[in-house]
Enzyme design. Sequence first.
Site, PDB file in Angstrom:
ATOM      1  N   ASP A 131      13.996 -19.757  18.037  1.00 58.12           N
ATOM      2  CA  ASP A 131      12.469 -19.864  17.063  1.00 58.12           C
ATOM      3  C   ASP A 131      11.174 -19.807  17.739  1.00 58.12           C
ATOM      4  OD1 ASP A 131      11.402 -21.589  15.109  1.00 58.12           O
ATOM      5  OD2 ASP A 131      13.272 -22.933  15.252  1.00 58.12           O
ATOM      6  N   ASP A 145      10.218 -22.642   6.437  1.00 49.97           N
ATOM      7  CA  ASP A 145      11.559 -23.312   6.327  1.00 49.97           C
ATOM      8  C   ASP A 145      11.969 -23.503   4.942  1.00 49.97           C
ATOM      9  OD1 ASP A 145      11.347 -23.404   8.657  1.00 49.97           O
ATOM     10  OD2 ASP A 145      11.953 -25.527   9.195  1.00 49.97           O
ATOM     11  N   GLY A 149       8.015 -15.157   9.872  1.00 47.67           N
ATOM     12  CA  GLY A 149       7.533 -14.001   9.250  1.00 47.67           C
ATOM     13  C   GLY A 149       6.018 -13.730   9.679  1.00 47.67           C
TER      14      GLY A 149
END
Length: 526
Positions: free
Chosen positions: A225, A350, A329
């Site tokens: 992440d 998300d 992104g």
Amino acid sequence: MDLLSLQRTRAIRTPPPAARPQINGPRIVGVRPDSPFQYYIPVTGVRPIVLEVSELPSGLHFNPKTATIQGRTSEPGHHKVVITGRNVEGQHTRELTIVVGDGLALTPTMGWSSWNCFNAKIDQELILNQAQAMVTTGLIDHGWTYINIDDGWQGGRDADGRIQGGANFPDLRALGDAIHGLGLKFGIYSSPGPKTCAGFEGSFRHEAQDAQSYAEWGVDFLKHDWCTAQILARVRRLGGYTALLPDRERAEVAALGVEIDTLKAAGISDQDSEFKNLLERRLAIVLKQTTASERLPIDLAIEQAPYRLMGEALRRQGRDIVYNLCNYGQWNVWQWGPQVHAHSWRTTGDILDSWESVEKIGFSQNGLEVWSAPGRWNDPDMLEIGNQNLTPDECFTHMTLWCILAAPLLIGCDLTSMDAFTLSVFSNDEVLAINQDPLGRQGNRVFLRGQIEVWRKPLMDGMTAIAVFNRGEEVADVDIAWADLHLNDQVSIRDCWRQRDLPQLAAGLKTRVQAHSAELFRVGKS
Ligand code: GLA
């Protein structure tokens, strides 16, 4: 059965699997030389089914008890393995290409992840129950493979800095073994920052150690992440941009109160508002004094460095770990993901359990198809099918779109309590075959007509997948001329959701699409 369940059952399109054997799943898989290989053969049909596998490269063998091809091979190249399944009803033979080389994830990842429906409220038993449900529901026999723990498994680090599972995950290696024992693969989650998005221990400054722990636990997939790495990146950017400034401005930035390092030394955390304010004030100055094109190489290097660190650490392990980036992104990650050894990358923020979110994310992917190929996939986030809010028609749109996009498919609902409709959406082999097509092309939009969108994905055998979406609020009858699809006449038409051939039409394709729904066809010379 209540009315809602009845309506959902009536909405089912997927026919039940045939009684005779049908081998499903990807037609191509990658493994690195000498890495452990484990491939469960997905097959539907009445049991017992006797499987036979021939032409395996040396070092790999088929274990009929577990229906798994396993072992290690050092023979590089494309190995065309022949698999046959037989039962009382008949037989089916299919080729599986095992590519021994550097490529992993040669088709989009298919599996389950804990985040969308459980968030961080997870434990070892819950994950194992989901893995078992992947088998008992039969999803494993349609090619669903990975069981991925998302955020919330981490405890602290031991005296040597090794990451530990929290009290909710007492034995990650045993969990990995149990998942593998079911014929499935094991995925895990971390962050390049000091903390993960949900505030658990991240991998910052422990990348090599963490990669080694994952390998020891038998991990096959890592989602990495971003979250708290963001503030570190901003600090590094400030340093990088400041170096671009002429002396006078550099001094101005430096004069802005206490040094960030001094703040840190004083124990003021990266999350502290004083720290953040100072950082933002300094950044505002350097942003005014520099141009975006001057800053770009600095931005890219800073964004990529932590991901490359983990990517290299994963590659050094003696097992294959599929690597998924989750920076939402930023910085056009699709352009450089492969350079940091990633196999897929999130392209957006998300996803949420709502039509608006699925629609916004899914249809925004058009244009990214040029960056996608086998082993490098755009990831528009996990599936919301089977959670609370999507109607059956919206589920058809979600699944059809993710398949035409060649997106990784990670189920995000509770596998232990799926209704018949949800299971039917995940069990349609002709729909899944579009996603898993070995050509690995991401589809794109061919035309837009009001609320109707038509998307196309070229397939390995020369056929074309065509998806028709109705984003509007009314049912629509759609007429598409073959010329609009750059096809000539005389094409065969297969309705993938209902798994039936449609009559050939000289003029084109006619279909009715319900509001918020989708249809999926496979067309081409028969
Ligand atoms: C981020 C990711 C999500 C999920 C959570 C976990 O928001 O984008 O997919 O992994 O973190 O905290």
